[in-house]
Motif scaffolding. Structure first.
Motif, PDB file in Angstrom:
ATOM      1  N   LYS A   1      -5.054   0.966  15.431  1.00 32.69           N
ATOM      2  CA  LYS A   1      -6.019   0.773  14.329  1.00 32.69           C
ATOM      3  C   LYS A   1      -5.291   0.864  12.988  1.00 32.69           C
ATOM      4  N   GLU A   2      -4.369   1.829  12.875  1.00 28.29           N
ATOM      5  CA  GLU A   2      -3.580   1.951  11.645  1.00 28.29           C
ATOM      6  C   GLU A   2      -2.743   0.688  11.413  1.00 28.29           C
ATOM      7  N   GLU A   3      -2.229   0.108  12.494  1.00 28.32           N
ATOM      8  CA  GLU A   3      -1.412  -1.095  12.364  1.00 28.32           C
ATOM      9  C   GLU A   3      -2.241  -2.265  11.834  1.00 28.32           C
ATOM     10  N   GLN A   4      -3.453  -2.419  12.342  1.00 25.79           N
ATOM     11  CA  GLN A   4      -4.308  -3.511  11.852  1.00 25.79           C
ATOM     12  C   GLN A   4      -4.672  -3.310  10.381  1.00 25.79           C
ATOM     13  N   ASP A   5      -4.918  -2.070   9.990  1.00 25.36           N
ATOM     14  CA  ASP A   5      -5.227  -1.786   8.576  1.00 25.36           C
ATOM     15  C   ASP A   5      -4.017  -2.083   7.686  1.00 25.36           C
ATOM     16  N   ALA A   6      -2.815  -1.788   8.211  1.00 21.27           N
ATOM     17  CA  ALA A   6      -1.600  -1.974   7.415  1.00 21.27           C
ATOM     18  C   ALA A   6      -1.250  -3.439   7.215  1.00 21.27           C
ATOM     19  N   GLN A   7      -1.815  -4.336   8.055  1.00 23.92           N
ATOM     20  CA  GLN A   7      -1.524  -5.762   7.909  1.00 23.92           C
ATOM     21  C   GLN A   7      -2.100  -6.339   6.619  1.00 23.92           C
ATOM     22  N   VAL A   8      -3.123  -5.693   6.103  1.00 23.61           N
ATOM     23  CA  VAL A   8      -3.778  -6.201   4.894  1.00 23.61           C
ATOM     24  C   VAL A   8      -2.923  -5.870   3.674  1.00 23.61           C
ATOM     25  N   GLY A   9      -2.670  -6.855   2.828  1.00 25.12           N
ATOM     26  CA  GLY A   9      -1.827  -6.669   1.649  1.00 25.12           C
ATOM     27  C   GLY A   9      -2.440  -5.716   0.642  1.00 25.12           C
ATOM     28  N   LYS A  10      -1.583  -4.922   0.016  1.00 24.74           N
ATOM     29  CA  LYS A  10      -2.023  -3.987  -1.026  1.00 24.74           C
ATOM     30  C   LYS A  10      -1.033  -4.045  -2.172  1.00 24.74           C
ATOM     31  N   GLY A  11      -1.559  -4.036  -3.395  1.00 28.69           N
ATOM     32  CA  GLY A  11      -0.684  -4.022  -4.568  1.00 28.69           C
ATOM     33  C   GLY A  11       0.176  -5.265  -4.644  1.00 28.69           C
ATOM     34  N   SER A  12       1.490  -5.064  -4.707  1.00 32.63           N
ATOM     35  CA  SER A  12       2.407  -6.189  -4.875  1.00 32.63           C
ATOM     36  C   SER A  12       2.793  -6.836  -3.553  1.00 32.63           C
ATOM     37  N   ARG A  13       2.262  -6.320  -2.430  1.00 30.84           N
ATOM     38  CA  ARG A  13       2.593  -6.887  -1.123  1.00 30.84           C
ATOM     39  C   ARG A  13       1.432  -7.690  -0.576  1.00 30.84           C
ATOM     40  N   GLY A  14       1.730  -8.882  -0.092  1.00 26.85           N
ATOM     41  CA  GLY A  14       0.685  -9.726   0.458  1.00 26.85           C
ATOM     42  C   GLY A  14       0.375  -9.387   1.903  1.00 26.85           C
TER      43      GLY A  14
ATOM     44  N   VAL B   1       0.387  -9.545   5.881  1.00 21.75           N
ATOM     45  CA  VAL B   1       1.417  -9.882   6.865  1.00 21.75           C
ATOM     46  C   VAL B   1       0.747 -10.730   7.934  1.00 21.75           C
ATOM     47  N   THR B   2       1.148 -11.987   8.006  1.00 18.81           N
ATOM     48  CA  THR B   2       0.503 -12.913   8.952  1.00 18.81           C
ATOM     49  C   THR B   2       1.503 -13.578   9.879  1.00 18.81           C
ATOM     50  N   ILE B   3       2.802 -13.435   9.585  1.00 16.71           N
ATOM     51  CA  ILE B   3       3.798 -14.070  10.440  1.00 16.71           C
ATOM     52  C   ILE B   3       4.803 -13.024  10.915  1.00 16.71           C
ATOM     53  N   LEU B   4       5.454 -13.324  12.025  1.00 17.99           N
ATOM     54  CA  LEU B   4       6.498 -12.462  12.564  1.00 17.99           C
ATOM     55  C   LEU B   4       7.795 -13.256  12.680  1.00 17.99           C
ATOM     56  N   PRO B   5       8.915 -12.630  12.430  1.00 19.87           N
ATOM     57  CA  PRO B   5       9.072 -11.267  11.881  1.00 19.87           C
ATOM     58  C   PRO B   5       8.949 -11.276  10.359  1.00 19.87           C
ATOM     59  N   THR B   6       8.623 -10.123   9.787  1.00 20.07           N
ATOM     60  CA  THR B   6       8.522  -9.959   8.341  1.00 20.07           C
ATOM     61  C   THR B   6       9.171  -8.638   7.945  1.00 20.07           C
ATOM     62  N   VAL B   7       9.978  -8.669   6.890  1.00 18.90           N
ATOM     63  CA  VAL B   7      10.593  -7.465   6.341  1.00 18.90           C
ATOM     64  C   VAL B   7       9.954  -7.189   4.984  1.00 18.90           C
ATOM     65  N   VAL B   8       9.579  -5.938   4.738  1.00 14.83           N
ATOM     66  CA  VAL B   8       8.995  -5.527   3.460  1.00 14.83           C
ATOM     67  C   VAL B   8       9.880  -4.424   2.871  1.00 14.83           C
ATOM     68  N   VAL B   9      10.361  -4.628   1.650  1.00 16.17           N
ATOM     69  CA  VAL B   9      11.256  -3.672   0.991  1.00 16.17           C
ATOM     70  C   VAL B   9      10.585  -3.158  -0.278  1.00 16.17           C
ATOM     71  N   ASN B  10      10.405  -1.838  -0.359  1.00 21.76           N
ATOM     72  CA  ASN B  10       9.726  -1.226  -1.511  1.00 21.76           C
ATOM     73  C   ASN B  10       8.429  -1.958  -1.842  1.00 21.76           C
ATOM     74  N   ASN B  11       7.657  -2.222  -0.771  1.00 22.97           N
ATOM     75  CA  ASN B  11       6.344  -2.866  -0.869  1.00 22.97           C
ATOM     76  C   ASN B  11       6.422  -4.302  -1.394  1.00 22.97           C
ATOM     77  N   ARG B  12       7.584  -4.933  -1.305  1.00 14.69           N
ATOM     78  CA  ARG B  12       7.761  -6.329  -1.706  1.00 14.69           C
ATOM     79  C   ARG B  12       8.274  -7.114  -0.494  1.00 14.69           C
ATOM     80  N   GLN B  13       7.574  -8.186  -0.139  1.00 17.01           N
ATOM     81  CA  GLN B  13       7.926  -8.926   1.063  1.00 17.01           C
ATOM     82  C   GLN B  13       9.242  -9.680   0.885  1.00 17.01           C
ATOM     83  N   TYR B  14      10.119  -9.493   1.854  1.00 17.62           N
ATOM     84  CA  TYR B  14      11.419 -10.180   1.845  1.00 17.62           C
ATOM     85  C   TYR B  14      11.227 -11.644   2.195  1.00 17.62           C
TER      86      TYR B  14
END
Length: 614
Positions: free
Chosen positions: A342-355, A357-370
């Motif tokens: 459940k936490e994982e599904q909630d974390a998929q939703v973008g917050k702040g400066s991060r959009g 996550v809809t594709i795999l694989p994805t790297v996020v650095v300091n809340n900014r998508q690589y």
């Protein structure tokens, strides 16, 4: 028959993704870098550009070059050699930025008047996937309006100089980086699965160094979808989901009748999440990388080992508590939420400066998508660009990621070759000239032309940058420890105290040793005075006296001291004698007088009368 099943599977998964996307309101954030035009004058300024999902962005760095545009190859679909444009710069020339119309890479001008978007790759088959994987040049999308202005300037004969800057593409507020990897345990999804597995294996070493050193805070994540309520009892949902349709993953082979099911992937994803949680609780979060790489090697789908038994064997070999992991996973047959997923599904939703996550694989650095290629060197660059400048760990300055700019000409910074001190510090973003701190002593200065030790103990470090010299075992220094940053030539010298201190000839300039019998000899930092003949020089009086006279005088002094001592001793003895004699006489007189009359200090003796009775 097989094609029909694959088609139905693809349609159903597409429907699931559509439902998931519509049910979650989250932003899609376009990651940008800065593009600065330095010439011509009418285009000078800074513009936004969007980073693509392919190529290798130079995170933490910048690149300058000259823009070129080929009218005969606008979309970049032909070889640029045929159109007279080359990516390779000539010796001594700036790098070439090839400007093409939307549909290719490098500097891409949009063909639609719209806000900037993130360029992505087309649907990958085996051939195109390998081609896209080999794209290593950085790319940026610019707006249609700005693209037209660039084309016009180039066509008009202007030299267009640009600077692409990725230094602010990732926030870098402090000395720790937080990053995430959105991944999947499925190893049979084609080129992307192969690329992901290769990345995890290559990146493991660097990731564990960063995590063990406390430089980063890493978190793995896994995407799941939910099955619409109307389909939870369907064959498709039952084979792809756990917890009654709440958490689903695509069928690995896209065939519901054979091989592994989507729910097998969800369970292994959940197990890997719990491995991370249990390892983190034990203070060893980096073990996740060992588990994932070992599971890929020991439990592949193609060998039919992708199962709980094989996973348990890997867990035991790493010394993790299997019971804690099973407790963390819970019961996949429960008709209730699983707290971890459940936490994982909630974390998929973008917050702040991060959009989102809809594709795999994805790297996020300091809340900014690589954005860019999933490859060790480029991802490590993105992570290293997230550290505050000068706080990067040594892994960020390794040859794989960064070159040491301090090795050539000391980076143009201040240095003291004698003590091997330098103000040059190599950082991920480039060198900085910053005066050093040595053994608690801080150097102050601009870091380029000067650095001077300051504070207590500064004279112990290269004499505080002051003049010093040693001759024949005698050393002098112009450093004054208690005077902040001051260099003062010691007595017997004169000069600026920094570059030089020259000896003063006291015999000539101060006219030392002026008595008639004196002779003066200058020494380094001082002088010597001697007397002629059998005479002795007295410094305090600048005079010469006879050594014999001194000896006689000294003898009489000793005699007088002895006589004075005897006189004092005799006088003391006489006083003691008189005091004791007087005390004796007083006691005798008082005894005699007491026989004839009572003294005040004596009491009258009472008489006793005796009566005789007959």
């Amino acid at each position: 028959m097989g094609r029909s099943k694959r088609s139905k599977s693809g349609f159903f998964l597409g429907f699931l993704l559509l439902i998931f996307t519509e049910s979650v309101v989250g932003p899609f954030v376009v990651e940008k870098n800065s593009l600065r035009v330095t010439s011509p004058e009418d285009l000078k300024g800074t513009y936004d550009s969007a980073i693509g999902n392919f190529g290798i962005p130079q995170y933490g760095g910048s690149m300058s070059g000259t823009a070129v545009y080929s009218k005969d190859n606008k979309d970049g679909c032909k070889s640029f050699g045929e159109s007279g444009v080359s990516f390779k710069p000539k010796p001594g020339a700036l790098p070439t930025f090839v400007l093409v119309d939307r549909g290719a890479a490098v500097l891409v001008a949009d063909d639609v008047d719209e806000p900037l978007i993130t360029m992505d790759t087309p649907e990958e088959d085996g051939a195109s996937g390998k081609y896209i994987e080999n794209i290593t040049i950085p790319s940026a999308l610019i707006s249609k309006n700005f693209g037209e202005r660039l084309k016009k300037a180039i066509s008009g004969g202007d030299m267009v100089n640009l600077n692409l800057d990725w230094r602010e593409a990732v926030p870098h507020p402090d000395d720790r980086v937080e990053y995430e990897l959105w991944t999947n345990s499925n190893d049979e999804c084609g080129v992307k699965c192969d690329m992901l597995m290769e990345f995890v294996k290559d990146f493991k070493g660097a990731a564990q160094i960063l995590e063990k050193g406390g430089y980063t805070q890493f978190t793995p994540h896994y995407i799941t979808w939910y099955c619409p309520q109307a389909f939870t009892i369907s064959k498709q949902c039952k084979s792809q989901c756990i917890n009654h349709g709440r958490y689903c993953a695509p069928d690995p082979e896209e065939d519901f009748s054979s091989g592994y099911d989507g729910k097998d992937v969800v369970l292994e994803n959940l197990r890997q999440l719990c491995v991370f949680r249990v390892a983190k609780e034990a203070g060893k979060s980096w073990i996740w990388w060992d588990y994932v790489t070992d599971f890929q090697i020991r439990c592949p789908m193609k060998e039919k080992k992708y199962n709980k038994e094989c996973a348990d064997g890997v867990i035991k070999s790493l010394g993790l508590d299997l019971k804690k992991i099973e407790k963390c996973m819970g019961n996949p047959d429960d008709d209730s939420d699983n707290s971890v997923l459940k936490e994982e599904q909630d974390a998929q939703v973008g917050k702040g400066s991060r959009g989102d996550v809809t594709i795999l694989p994805t790297v996020v650095v300091n809340n900014r998508q690589y954005r860019g290629k999933l490859e060790k060197g480029s991802v490590l660059k993105a992570i290293c660009s997230g550290f505050e400048e000068t706080t990067e760990p040594s892994v960020c300055l390794s040859a794989d990621v960064e070159t040491n700019e301090c090795l050539e000409n000391n980076g143009g910074c201040w240095q003291d070759k004698a003590s091997n001190l330098s103000a040059c510090k190599d950082t991920f973003r480039g060198r900085v000239c910053e005066c050093p701190v040595v053994n608690g002593v801080r150097f102050k200065g601009d870091g380029y032309n000067s650095c001077t030790a300051s504070g207590p103990g500064r004279c112990q470090i290269s004499h505080g940058g002051c003049w010093h010299e040693n001759r024949n075992g005698i050393a002098f220094s112009a450093c004054v420890d208690y005077e902040e940053g001051k260099c003062t030539c010691p007595p017997g010298f004169r000069g600026d105290g920094v570059k030089s201190c020259e000896d003063i000839d006291e015999c000539k300039e101060k006219k030392a040793c002026q008595c008639p019998e004196c002779s003066c000899k200058n020494t380094w930092g001082s002088y010597d005075c001697t007397c002629s003949g059998d005479l002795l020089y007295i410094w305090d009086h600048d005079t010469c006296i006879s050594k014999k006279a001194t000896e006689v005088k000294s003898s009489w002094v000793v005699v007088w001291v002895v006589l004075l001592g005897l006189a004092i001793a005799c006088g003391g003895a006489y006083l003691v004698y008189r005091h004791r004699l007087r005390s004796y006489m007083d006691s005798e007189i008082r005894a005699i007088m007491a026989q004839y009359m009572p003294l005040d200090s004596q009491h009258e003796v009472p008489s006793h009368r005796h009566d005789d009775h007959a």
